[in-house]
Scaffold this motif. Structure first.
Motif, PDB file in Angstrom:
ATOM      1  N   PRO A  43       0.848  -1.190   0.000  1.00 38.18           N
ATOM      2  CA  PRO A  43       0.000   0.000   0.000  1.00 38.18           C
ATOM      3  C   PRO A  43       0.883   1.239   0.000  1.00 38.18           C
ATOM      4  CG  PRO A  43       0.034  -1.023   2.174  1.00 38.18           C
ATOM      5  CD  PRO A  43       0.697  -1.977   1.228  1.00 38.18           C
ATOM      6  N   HIS A  44       0.513   2.242  -0.760  1.00 36.08           N
ATOM      7  CA  HIS A  44       1.351   3.430  -0.883  1.00 36.08           C
ATOM      8  C   HIS A  44       0.758   4.638  -0.175  1.00 36.08           C
ATOM      9  CE1 HIS A  44       4.228   6.245  -2.472  1.00 36.08           C
ATOM     10  NE2 HIS A  44       3.261   6.954  -3.041  1.00 36.08           N
ATOM     11  N   ASP A  45      -0.477   4.995  -0.516  1.00 37.26           N
ATOM     12  CA  ASP A  45      -1.067   6.200   0.060  1.00 37.26           C
ATOM     13  C   ASP A  45      -2.238   5.842   0.973  1.00 37.26           C
ATOM     14  OD1 ASP A  45      -3.088   5.508  -1.697  1.00 37.26           O
ATOM     15  OD2 ASP A  45      -2.628   7.100  -3.131  1.00 37.26           O
ATOM     16  N   ARG A  46      -2.885   6.859   1.473  1.00 37.23           N
ATOM     17  CA  ARG A  46      -3.993   6.677   2.412  1.00 37.23           C
ATOM     18  C   ARG A  46      -5.090   5.786   1.819  1.00 37.23           C
ATOM     19  NH1 ARG A  46      -5.844   6.618   7.597  1.00 37.23           N
ATOM     20  NH2 ARG A  46      -7.913   7.516   7.796  1.00 37.23           N
ATOM     21  N   ALA A  47      -5.436   6.004   0.576  1.00 32.67           N
ATOM     22  CA  ALA A  47      -6.497   5.219  -0.055  1.00 32.67           C
ATOM     23  C   ALA A  47      -6.122   3.743  -0.126  1.00 32.67           C
ATOM     24  CB  ALA A  47      -6.789   5.768  -1.449  1.00 32.67           C
ATOM     25  N   ASP A  48      -4.857   3.455  -0.437  1.00 32.23           N
ATOM     26  CA  ASP A  48      -4.408   2.066  -0.503  1.00 32.23           C
ATOM     27  C   ASP A  48      -4.534   1.386   0.861  1.00 32.23           C
ATOM     28  OD1 ASP A  48      -3.738   2.388  -3.155  1.00 32.23           O
ATOM     29  OD2 ASP A  48      -1.597   2.654  -2.780  1.00 32.23           O
ATOM     30  N   PHE A  49      -4.115   2.078   1.910  1.00 30.77           N
ATOM     31  CA  PHE A  49      -4.209   1.505   3.252  1.00 30.77           C
ATOM     32  C   PHE A  49      -5.658   1.210   3.614  1.00 30.77           C
ATOM     33  CE2 PHE A  49       0.175   2.758   3.761  1.00 30.77           C
ATOM     34  CZ  PHE A  49       0.670   1.932   4.755  1.00 30.77           C
ATOM     35  N   LEU A  50      -6.544   2.169   3.376  1.00 26.86           N
ATOM     36  CA  LEU A  50      -7.947   1.974   3.729  1.00 26.86           C
ATOM     37  C   LEU A  50      -8.582   0.856   2.923  1.00 26.86           C
ATOM     38  CD1 LEU A  50      -9.181   5.660   4.190  1.00 26.86           C
ATOM     39  CD2 LEU A  50      -8.556   3.982   5.957  1.00 26.86           C
ATOM     40  N   GLU A  51      -8.181   0.713   1.674  1.00 26.31           N
ATOM     41  CA  GLU A  51      -8.738  -0.355   0.849  1.00 26.31           C
ATOM     42  C   GLU A  51      -8.413  -1.729   1.428  1.00 26.31           C
ATOM     43  OE1 GLU A  51      -8.580  -1.927  -3.816  1.00 26.31           O
ATOM     44  OE2 GLU A  51      -7.577  -0.063  -3.228  1.00 26.31           O
ATOM     45  N   LEU A  52      -7.273  -1.843   2.099  1.00 26.10           N
ATOM     46  CA  LEU A  52      -6.868  -3.088   2.736  1.00 26.10           C
ATOM     47  C   LEU A  52      -7.367  -3.195   4.176  1.00 26.10           C
ATOM     48  CD1 LEU A  52      -3.202  -3.140   1.421  1.00 26.10           C
ATOM     49  CD2 LEU A  52      -4.953  -4.853   0.877  1.00 26.10           C
ATOM     50  N   GLY A  53      -8.097  -2.180   4.640  1.00 27.39           N
ATOM     51  CA  GLY A  53      -8.581  -2.180   6.013  1.00 27.39           C
ATOM     52  C   GLY A  53      -7.525  -1.817   7.028  1.00 27.39           C
ATOM     53  N   LEU A  54      -6.488  -1.099   6.594  1.00 25.22           N
ATOM     54  CA  LEU A  54      -5.366  -0.738   7.456  1.00 25.22           C
ATOM     55  C   LEU A  54      -5.434   0.728   7.863  1.00 25.22           C
ATOM     56  CD1 LEU A  54      -2.503  -2.516   5.465  1.00 25.22           C
ATOM     57  CD2 LEU A  54      -3.654  -3.352   7.526  1.00 25.22           C
TER      58      LEU A  54
END
Length: 271
Positions: A43-54
């Protein structure tokens, strides 16, 4: 069979020789039941983290207990079938419900600015030199979102020295605790040895008290007024403070640093 016979060749007065044994011990505990590659990209940015539930990152954790945390460590993780989490930049799922990737904190973090809400590290900072610690803390500050929190724990030098001077029983209790955890046969009872072992063993590079932690945190860009001493499992975010483990409370100092909503951006970026 005596306890000492169970550890042939173990010599507490030879820190360099025991470093090899302790490295082997670390490799043994870096295991899980099942390891599955999730993606060849982190995951790179905020959206990537949230997409993974992180929502945050736990450093020095093969398998974080936080349900929304990304666990990471320098050591490779292995599962029962022999799979190894060693591909740089690869995201792995651990035992079906946690995410892990291998990272070296001496390198810039591969995440965008303002990506996560929290960063946690238990007994990690003492394993690197001060320049590496400052660089890592600067990177942790960079990837925190405004309003985010960094929580670090580490052996408290002040506790060791107070125990040495006051003879309040701390050093004896600490010696018994380490013996119960299986770190070799019982340590020598000498007070000087019990203070020295915190500097010489376990790969430790620099030992901190509260003032020293404030120093590296302010060098990393945190404002002095945003750094605070906490208690065991007490902090601004209970879900993050609950990552503290009970068996280290006797020697540990707990510190948090906030990134205010109005904090200026970091001067360095990655990715």
């Amino acid at each position: 069979m005596t306890k000492r016979a169970a550890f042939p060749g173990w010599d507490w007065d030879d820190p360099d020789g025991l470093a090899v044994r302790l490295d082997a011990f670390s490799e043994q505990v870096a295991g899980c039941e099942k390891l599955e590659p999730v993606a060849a990209r982190l995951p790179h940015d905020r959206a990537d983290f949230l997409e993974l539930g992180l929502t945050g990152i736990e450093f020095a954790a093969f398998r974080t207990t936080h349900p929304a945390g990304l666990g990471t460590d320098l050591a490779v993780l292995r599962d029962a079938a022999g799979a190894v989490a060693s591909e740089p930049g690869t995201l792995y799922r651990v035992d079906g419900d946690r995410l892990f990737t291998q990272l070296d904190i001496s390198e810039p973090l591969p995440f965008a600015d303002a990506s996560v809400d929290w960063v946690y590290a238990e007994h990690l900072i003492e394993h690197v030199t001060m320049p590496v610690a400052v660089g890592w803390l600067s990177e942790a500050r960079r990837v925190l979102r405004p309003g985010g929190v960094l929580r670090i724990t580490t052996p408290d030098l002040a506790r060791y020295l107070a125990g040495y001077v006051s003879e309040d029983g701390f050093l004896a209790r600490h010696r018994r605790r380490l013996s119960m955890l299986g770190f070799g046969p019982p340590m020598p009872e000498r007070k000087a040895f019990l203070v020295n072992q915190i500097f010489r063993y376990y790969g430790h590079q620099w030992i901190y008290d509260l003032d020293e932690l404030r120093h590296v945190l302010t060098r990393a860009g945190f404002a002095p007024g945003d750094i605070r001493l906490c208690g065991y499992r007490e902090g601004v975010r209970p879900d993050v403070a609950d990552l503290d483990t009970a068996f280290r409370t006797d020697e540990t100092i707990y510190v948090e640093a906030d990134l205010p909503l109005s904090a200026p951006p970091s001067t360095t970026t990655t990715g």
